[in-house]
Write an enzyme that holds these catalytic residues in place. Structure first.
Site, mmCIF file in Angstrom:
data_model
loop_
_atom_site.group_PDB
_atom_site.id
_atom_site.type_symbol
_atom_site.label_atom_id
_atom_site.label_comp_id
_atom_site.label_asym_id
_atom_site.label_seq_id
_atom_site.Cartn_x
_atom_site.Cartn_y
_atom_site.Cartn_z
ATOM 1 C CG ASP A 131 -2.010 -1.087 1.090
ATOM 2 O OD1 ASP A 131 -2.311 -1.501 -0.051
ATOM 3 O OD2 ASP A 131 -2.536 -1.517 2.129
ATOM 4 C CE LYS A 155 -11.345 -4.240 -1.631
ATOM 5 N NZ LYS A 155 -9.882 -4.038 -1.692
ATOM 6 C CG ASP A 184 -19.007 -1.502 -14.392
ATOM 7 O OD1 ASP A 184 -20.121 -1.364 -14.948
ATOM 8 O OD2 ASP A 184 -18.143 -0.613 -14.373
ATOM 9 C CB ILE A 185 -23.076 -3.808 -16.253
ATOM 10 C CG1 ILE A 185 -22.065 -3.341 -17.312
ATOM 11 C CG2 ILE A 185 -23.863 -2.626 -15.692
ATOM 12 C CD1 ILE A 185 -22.714 -2.718 -18.534
ATOM 13 C CG ASN A 236 -21.650 -7.909 -21.584
ATOM 14 O OD1 ASN A 236 -21.452 -9.107 -21.427
ATOM 15 N ND2 ASN A 236 -22.642 -7.448 -22.328
ATOM 16 C CB THR A 241 -12.313 -5.755 6.993
ATOM 17 O OG1 THR A 241 -11.298 -4.960 6.378
ATOM 18 C CG2 THR A 241 -12.258 -7.164 6.442
ATOM 19 N NE ARG A 271 -4.731 -3.260 11.284
ATOM 20 C CZ ARG A 271 -3.869 -2.398 10.770
ATOM 21 N NH1 ARG A 271 -2.703 -2.202 11.347
ATOM 22 N NH2 ARG A 271 -4.170 -1.719 9.679
ATOM 23 N N GLY A 285 -0.767 -5.373 6.093
ATOM 24 C CA GLY A 285 -0.160 -4.223 5.425
ATOM 25 C C GLY A 285 0.620 -3.342 6.354
ATOM 26 N NE ARG A 286 -3.233 0.694 7.238
ATOM 27 C CZ ARG A 286 -4.457 1.164 7.382
ATOM 28 N NH1 ARG A 286 -4.643 2.442 7.651
ATOM 29 N NH2 ARG A 286 -5.506 0.368 7.273
#
Length: 231
Positions: free
Chosen positions: A11, A61, A64-65, A67, A118, A180, A209-210
């Site tokens: 990130d 992530k 959408d529609i 197609n 989350t 974590r 991550g962090r």
């Protein structure tokens, strides 16, 4: 639990920072590339990771529609990443099209359905999203929808892992970002657990991550995490 089950979230906003971090942590074999870095650096970051022999979780992530989702998944598959995310709330038609399109490819990514971010708890789900189900019931419903559409797995918080493992079976991949170490702050995630607990509950991978990447010494933080996992 082993370090191979840890995916470290890359990130950072740009390519130089990403490469510097990856090269500081040669022991990390699996990296997550999310929206910030992919938009900031473009697909070159994926090539850099592959050149270093790393596995890649491309966490874009898609939502959408049908197609458009199909086209996005096909485009992303050309990068030969290992994991790719799309939202379960896109619906069964979009999920089924994406899953069917991956099947004949020589190096398809495993598709993971986003069940619920989350950062969202019961109050937000009820009051802001107007969803009457409790978080665990909602997540369970989204995971079942994804599994029935042929999706390979789901992203969920560690609190939902045990129930999803029961519901979706042993072959369904479960990846949880809400983990974590005890020595780190919870940040903006509400549904958290320590890594070993998440794996014991049935997760295949945990995303961290962090606690690693934002530490003044990422090397020391990674080493400390590996020591925790060995206990």
């Amino acid at each position: 639990m082993t370090p191979d089950q840890v995916i470290v979230a890359l990130d950072v906003p740009d390519l130089p920072k990403a490469i510097a971090l990856v090269d500081r942590l040669p022991g990390v074999g699996f990296w997550k590339v999310g929206l910030e870095l992919f938009v900031g650096a473009g697909p070159v970051i994926l090539a850099e990771l592959k050149d270093r022999g790393k596995r890649i979780f491309l966490d874009l992530k898609f939502h959408d529609i049908p197609n458009t989702m199909l086209g996005a998944c096909l485009s992303a598959s050309r990068y030969e990443v290992d994991l790719l995310t799309l939202h379960a709330t896109a619906g069964s038609q979009a999920l089924t099209l994406a899953a069917q399109a991956m099947a004949p490819l020589p190096h398809p990514p495993k598709l993971l359905a986003i069940t619920l971010l989350t950062s969202i708890g019961d109050r937000q789900l009820r009051e802001e999203l107007q969803q009457p189900l409790a978080v665990d019931d909602y997540v369970n419903a989204m995971a079942r929808l994804a599994r029935n559409a042929g999706i390979d797995g789901a992203v969920c918080s560690p609190q939902e892992v045990a129930k999803l493992r029961q519901t979706c079976g042993p072959e369904f991949l479960l990846v949880t970002p809400g983990v974590r170490p005890l020595w780190s702050a919870p940040g903006d995630q509400q549904r958290v657990m320590i890594p070993a607990q998440a794996i014991a509950a049935g997760a295949n991978y945990v995303v961290i991550g962090r606690p690693i990447t934002a530490d003044p010494s990422p090397e020391a933080a990674w080493e400390r995490l590996c020591q925790d996992l060995a206990v």
